[in-house]
Design an enzyme around this catalytic site. Structure first.
Site, PDB file in Angstrom:
ATOM      1  N   ASP A  10       0.843  -1.192   0.000  1.00  0.00           N
ATOM      2  CA  ASP A  10       0.000   0.000   0.000  1.00  0.00           C
ATOM      3  C   ASP A  10       0.883   1.249   0.000  1.00  0.00           C
ATOM      4  O   ASP A  10       2.058   1.193   0.384  1.00  0.00           O
ATOM      5  CB  ASP A  10      -0.902  -0.047   1.238  1.00  0.00           C
ATOM      6  CG  ASP A  10      -1.699   1.221   1.428  1.00  0.00           C
ATOM      7  OD1 ASP A  10      -2.467   1.583   0.518  1.00  0.00           O
ATOM      8  OD2 ASP A  10      -1.534   1.869   2.479  1.00  0.00           O
ATOM      9  N   ASP A  12      -0.197   5.189   0.842  1.00  0.00           N
ATOM     10  CA  ASP A  12      -0.409   6.135   1.935  1.00  0.00           C
ATOM     11  C   ASP A  12      -0.518   5.393   3.270  1.00  0.00           C
ATOM     12  O   ASP A  12      -1.366   4.522   3.443  1.00  0.00           O
ATOM     13  CB  ASP A  12      -1.687   6.940   1.708  1.00  0.00           C
ATOM     14  CG  ASP A  12      -1.615   7.801   0.463  1.00  0.00           C
ATOM     15  OD1 ASP A  12      -0.641   8.551   0.324  1.00  0.00           O
ATOM     16  OD2 ASP A  12      -2.531   7.722  -0.373  1.00  0.00           O
ATOM     17  N   ASP A 173      -1.585  -0.777   5.950  1.00  0.00           N
ATOM     18  CA  ASP A 173      -1.761  -0.178   7.274  1.00  0.00           C
ATOM     19  C   ASP A 173      -3.201  -0.161   7.750  1.00  0.00           C
ATOM     20  O   ASP A 173      -3.460   0.214   8.895  1.00  0.00           O
ATOM     21  CB  ASP A 173      -1.237   1.259   7.258  1.00  0.00           C
ATOM     22  CG  ASP A 173      -2.076   2.161   6.351  1.00  0.00           C
ATOM     23  OD1 ASP A 173      -2.223   1.825   5.151  1.00  0.00           O
ATOM     24  OD2 ASP A 173      -2.585   3.186   6.815  1.00  0.00           O
TER      25      ASP A 173
END
Length: 222
Positions: A10, A12, A173
Site C-alpha cells: 500500500d 499512503d 496499514d
C-alpha cells in the site's frame, strides 16, 4: 511466514506519510470555501478511501457524513488543483521503507504498489520519492472500476506477475488492506504506524504486524 513470490505494498500510511500534503491542501480548500481549517491531526483520520471521500471528510470533519452536493462539486476541483501542485512537497517515506524494499528486491520477489489514490497523484509521488522504479506494477485507485477492500486490484497484480494467491503477500496499514488481502486469498502483514481511523490494526487479525518494513527479514523466511 513463508517467503512469498510477490509482495504488494500500500502507498499512503505504509510507504509514505502523505498526510502533511493532504492536510495542507484540505485546509487551503476550506479557506477558499469559508470553512474551518481542520489541521493535520484531524486529517490523519481521513485517509484510505480515495480522494473524493477524503474531500468529503475535510468538508464535514466526519468519517461518514455527506456534504451538500453543491458544496462538494465546488470543493473537489479546488482540492485536486491544490494537490496536483503539492503531491510530494511535504510527504516523506517512512523509516525502514528503503531497507524493506532493498531486502525484498535482493530476494528476487516481484513487487507491486496497490493504492486507492488516483494515478495522477500516485505516480508523481512515487517518482519524486525515488521508489517508482522499484515496482513492476502500480495499481492506482482508478486503474480498475474496483478499489480496495475489493480484491480486484490485488488479483490484477497477481495476474500481471502470474503468481498464485497462495504465494502472494499484501502489506498495508488499514482494515481495507487486510480485508482486500483476505478476499484475494493473500497473506497479509500490517504496519502499526499508518492511517487506520484510530483503530489498532491488530483488531483486523493480519498474519503478522511490524513497526517498520525493515523488520521484514525477521518475519519472512526462505
Amino acid at each position: 511466514m513463508k517467503l512469498p513470490r510477490m509482495v504488494l505494498i500500500d502507498l499512503d500510511g505504509t510507504l509514505v506519510d502523505s498526510v502533511p500534503d493532504l492536510a495542507f491542501c484540505a485546509d487551503e480548500m476550506n479557506k477558499v470555501l469559508g470553512l474551518p481549517v481542520r489541521g493535520e491531526n484531524r486529517a490523519r483520520n481521513w485517509v484510505g478511501n480515495g480522494v473524493e471521500r477524503f474531500v468529503k471528510r475535510a468538508l464535514t470533519d466526519s468519517l461518514h457524513d455527506e456534504p451538500e452536493p453543491a458544496l462538494f462539486e465546488k470543493a473537489l476541483p479546488i482540492f485536486m488543483a491544490l494537490y496536483a501542485e503539492n503531491t510530494s512537497a511535504r510527504s516523506r517515506l517512512y523509516p525502514g521503507v528503503r531497507e524493506g524494499i532493498d531486502y525484498l528486491q535482493a530476494e528476487g520477489i516481484a513487487l507491486g504498489c496497490v493504492t486507492n489514490k488516483a494515478a495522477r497523484f500516485t505516480e508523481p509521488l512515487l517518482q519524486e520519492l525515488g521508489i517508482y522504479d522499484c515496482f513492476g506494477i502500480v495499481v492506482s485507485g482508478d486503474t480498475l472500476p474496483q478499489k480496495k477492500p475489493d480484491p480486484a486490484p490485488l488479483r490484477h497484480a497477481a495476474d500481471f506477475f502470474k503468481v498464485p494467491a497462495e504465494a502472494s503477500l499484501m502489506i498495508g496499514d488499514s482494515m481495507h488492506d487486510v480485508e482486500a488481502a483476505r478476499n484475494a486469498g493473500f497473506s497479509v502483514i500490517a504496519v502499526t504506524y499508518g492511517y487506520n481511523h484510530g483503530h489498532d490494526i491488530r483488531e483486523a487479525n493480519p498474519d503478522a504486524v511490524v513497526d517498520s518494513l525493515a523488520e521484514l527479514p525477521r518475519v519472512l523466511e526462505d
